[in-house]
Design an enzyme around this catalytic site. Structure first.
Site, short mmCIF file in Angstrom:
data_model
loop_
_atom_site.label_atom_id
_atom_site.label_comp_id
_atom_site.label_asym_id
_atom_site.label_seq_id
_atom_site.Cartn_x
_atom_site.Cartn_y
_atom_site.Cartn_z
N HIS A 34 41.70 36.17 28.29
CA HIS A 34 41.66 37.55 28.74
C HIS A 34 41.93 38.53 27.60
O HIS A 34 41.33 39.60 27.53
CB HIS A 34 42.70 37.75 29.86
CG HIS A 34 42.65 39.10 30.50
ND1 HIS A 34 41.62 39.50 31.34
CD2 HIS A 34 43.49 40.17 30.42
CE1 HIS A 34 41.85 40.73 31.75
NE2 HIS A 34 42.97 41.17 31.21
N HIS A 92 39.30 44.03 37.00
CA HIS A 92 40.52 43.61 37.67
C HIS A 92 40.12 42.65 38.79
O HIS A 92 40.35 42.90 39.97
CB HIS A 92 41.31 44.81 38.20
CG HIS A 92 42.67 44.90 37.60
ND1 HIS A 92 43.78 45.30 38.30
CD2 HIS A 92 43.13 44.60 36.36
CE1 HIS A 92 44.84 45.28 37.52
NE2 HIS A 92 44.47 44.86 36.33
#
Length: 714
Positions: A34, A92
């Site tokens: 990430h 998200h």
């Protein structure tokens, strides 16, 4: 997730000792997929990010692009006092599956703070959302929660959500995608970056107190979703407070106005540890941080909790010592917490807790030292041609009434899209247009992808995504300026999944290069994989373009002109909504080789006084475009030779209503084909003729066909 044996060996070799517990979790998160893009960074060099308009490219919290200024007659000028825009996009995805409301809301908050950290004021949001089949109760539950989260947060902070997309595909069932882009505005003299400037400057934390929410969010986002993720991973999801964010927006304005900020970084993935280490590493410095000084919401927080918590509405500022008191005064004015947590320093990145050193590492090693992955990839197989004949009435109603092509008004009516008084073209059109009065410019914004396209053909589908978003701008008369991307994929350790991901990267990069659109920033989200399988490779692209003034042709019929279809059809139906509804398979349409010239011509035609309406052709083909253009006061009589022509989704085309059809043909002569479809009417009825067969639908019947989201969700 834990630090792998191979990574631990690298850390031990660099430090000359075993890492402390706090260092271990920092490396675990900052070296996660990430944060470090370990599987995707080797591919991202395919993108071109340079151009005369690019001020700050990839690598900062947001990109910064120079905005052209126009005089009253529409001529671009070279006036001093340049205006800039910022562009950023983030995902998200995992948090929005576990907690759709807070996951989506905090995605908005994070991308807005990325905008603040560059010295800009946020003026527009775009959300691109992807869910499982609309017929599934769980998909509708996620959709409702995500839209509510985006609406509540965006409306409360006063930033309009002006455009975006919503798509449904069965392979998002176990892992929805929530991609949010933000555009900000600033003058050239307000620019701030995330690069530390000088040793001795103080590091000041401003905003909400630090709690234990969002712990390990970066590592959580770098794993496949487990079957019990909705319960077991809830602590990794942050909780938003939009009212504190609004205060932070206004406080940031004052801090930047008074030139109190030397550099800034928002606290997002990996929390304070990520923001502070990346900020000083980018400037070639280290830091001395006392974690006890961090204002905390909960008692007895450990060093690793303070470092890794992803509590929202927090910013880390580099501030000269003589400005610290004034920063504290402004924070107090807005009832925001303020802590002087340390300073920029030479040497290592060092953190202490209770007088004990808990982190002491080279900043560039922890921020940028993660090794890249060398992964196998397998190119996807091309589909065979199995194209069923069209039953015109059934196909038209199925395609126009599909949740993918149906009206998304149920979504955007929940957003305050006019707050700020800049929205000149509102949601529901091809692109939003924002009035940038400071430059006498219209800023057009389009965002989205098409999972059917990229499932069928990752490379060509991604090229089509870029072309379609740029066509949305051209339909409003705008010329592309820059783009940011959000590249979503499944588990990259699976060769077929990584092959599809490689395809969307290359396809998006190639078409953006062909269109001369620099990709100035973006986000990568991998491991979007669950027990139900990987998501489709999904290359969300947010593109902005500019034009003189803010007026744009509508996407609805006027009723007084001739209707033309401009642009070349691609001759195939792979990835189309038509095949999704009736079955079959086909290769992907051939895209125009002169895409840039085609769109430039379309923008010129769109700005002509004789042009009454323009609407791009994409999802669902001309059938959907025509249906969307019908109103109670204006319709069309249209004739085509082949029923399948109505469902061809080749992007880069548009339906144009004009009072000067010969001028349009002249403009496109030698560029692209122009086909006469028929004439606009004033009876609010769409009449479609194919040979001896004619379909007639009035505006109310079309609205009913296209109203599936509202009908099922209200």
């Amino acid at each position: 997730m834990s630090l792998s044996d191979a990574d631990r060996e690298l850390v031990v070799a660099e430090l000359g000792r075993d890492p402390t517990p706090a260092e271990t979790v920092l490396f675990e998160n900052l070296w996660s997929e990430h944060c470090a893009y370990r599987s995707s960074r080797p591919l991202l060099s395919a993108f071109s990010s340079e151009g005369e308009q690019v001020v700050v490219g990839p690598g900062d919290d947001a990109a910064v692009v120079r905005l052209p200024t126009y005089d009253e007659d529409g001529t671009e000028t070279d006036e001093e006092g340049e205006m800039y825009i910022t562009m950023g996009i983030e995902s998200h995805n995992h948090p929005s599956y576990v907690d759709p409301y807070d996951g989506a809301a905090t995605g908005v908050g994070g991308i807005v703070r990325d905008t603040l950290s560059m010295g800009a004021y946020p003026i527009a949001l775009a959300d691109s959302l992807y869910f499982g089949g609309f017929d599934r109760e769980h998909s509708r539950y996620l959709l409702e929660g995500v839209v509510e989260g985006i609406a509540d947060y965006g409306n409360a902070i006063g930033v309009p959500t002006v455009t975006g997309s919503v798509d449904f595909h069965e392979n998002y069932e176990g892992n929805p995608l929530v991609n949010v882009a933000c555009v900000g505005l600033l003058s050239a003299d307000r620019l701030v970056t995330a690069e530390a400037q000088e040793a001795g400057n103080k590091l000041v934390l401003v905003g909400n107190a630090t709690g234990r929410d969002g712990l390990g969010g970066a590592s959580f986002a770098s794993e496949d979703l487990a079957e019990d993720a909705e319960t077991e991973d809830r602590p990794a999801v942050q909780v938003g407070d939009p009212y504190s964010e609004k205060l932070l927006i206004e406080a940031n304005e004052e801090l930047v106005d008074e030139r109190l900020v030397a550099s800034a970084r928002d606290l997002g993935a990996a929390g304070l540890g990520g923001a502070s280490s990346e900020l000083v590493a980018k400037g070639g410095f280290g830091a001395r941080i006392e974690l006890d000084r961090v204002h905390q919401r909960e008692p007895n927080m450990s060093a690793l909790e303070i470092l890794l918590a992803e509590s929202q509405e927090r910013m880390c500022y580099e501030v000269r010592e003589e400005h610290v008191d004034r920063v504290a005064e402004i924070a107090a004015k807005y009832d925001l917490g303020c802590s002087v947590i340390g300073e920029v320093a030479e040497g290592n990145y060092v953190c202490t807790k209770d007088g004990e050193t808990v982190v002491d590492v080279p900043p560039e090693f922890i921020a940028d030292g993660a090794p890249m992955n060398d992964l196998d990839s397998v190119a996807p197989e091309q589909p065979t041609r199995d194209l069923p004949d069209a039953d015109l009435p059934a196909a038209f109603e199925a395609v126009v009434g599909s949740p993918n092509t149906a009206s998304k008004r149920w979504v955007y009516r929940q957003y305050d899209h006019e707050v700020g008084l800049r929205t000149a073209v509102r949601p529901g059109d091809d692109a939003a247009v924002m009035a940038i009065r400071e430059a006498n410019a219209g800023l057009a914004i389009s965002s989205g992808a098409n999972p059917n396209w990229t499932t069928c053909a990752p490379y060509d589908g991604a090229r089509a995504v870029a072309l379609e978003n740029a066509a949305n701008l051209a339909a409003k008369g705008a010329t592309p300026l820059a783009a940011v991307d959000c590249l979503n994929g499944g588990n990259p350790e699976k060769p077929d999944v990584y092959g599809g991901f490689r395809g969307i990267v290359d396809g998006l990069a190639d078409m953006c290069r062909d269109l001369s659109v620099p990709v100035v920033g973006g986000n990568v989200s991998l491991y979007n994989d669950s027990v139900s399988g990987p998501i489709p490779p999904t290359p969300t692209l947010a593109v902005v373009g500019t034009k003189a003034g803010y007026d744009a042709p509508p996407a609805a019929f006027d009723g007084a002109g001739e209707i033309l279809l401009v642009g070349d059809a691609g001759g195939a139906f792979g990835g189309s909504e038509y095949l999704a509804q009736v079955g079959g398979s086909d290769g992907f349409p051939t895209l125009p080789e002169n895409a840039s010239e085609t769109l430039s011509t379309l923008a010129t035609v769109a700005n002509a006084e004789t042009t009454l309406a323009v609407h791009d052709v994409s999802h669902g083909g001309p059938a959907v475009s025509l249906a969307e253009m019908v109103t109670a006061d204006a319709g069309a009589e249209v004739s085509v030779e082949n029923a399948l022509d109505l469902f061809d989704e080749t992007p880069g085309r548009a339906v144009v209503e004009t009072t000067a059809p010969e001028s349009v043909r002249e403009a496109f002569d030698g560029v692209a084909s122009v086909t006469t479809l028929g004439s606009a009417t004033t009876d609010g009825t769409l009449s479609l003729s194919v040979g001896d067969e004619t379909l007639v639908y009035d505006a109310e019947e079309i609205a009913d066909l296209r109203g599936v989201l509202a009908r099922e969700l209200d």
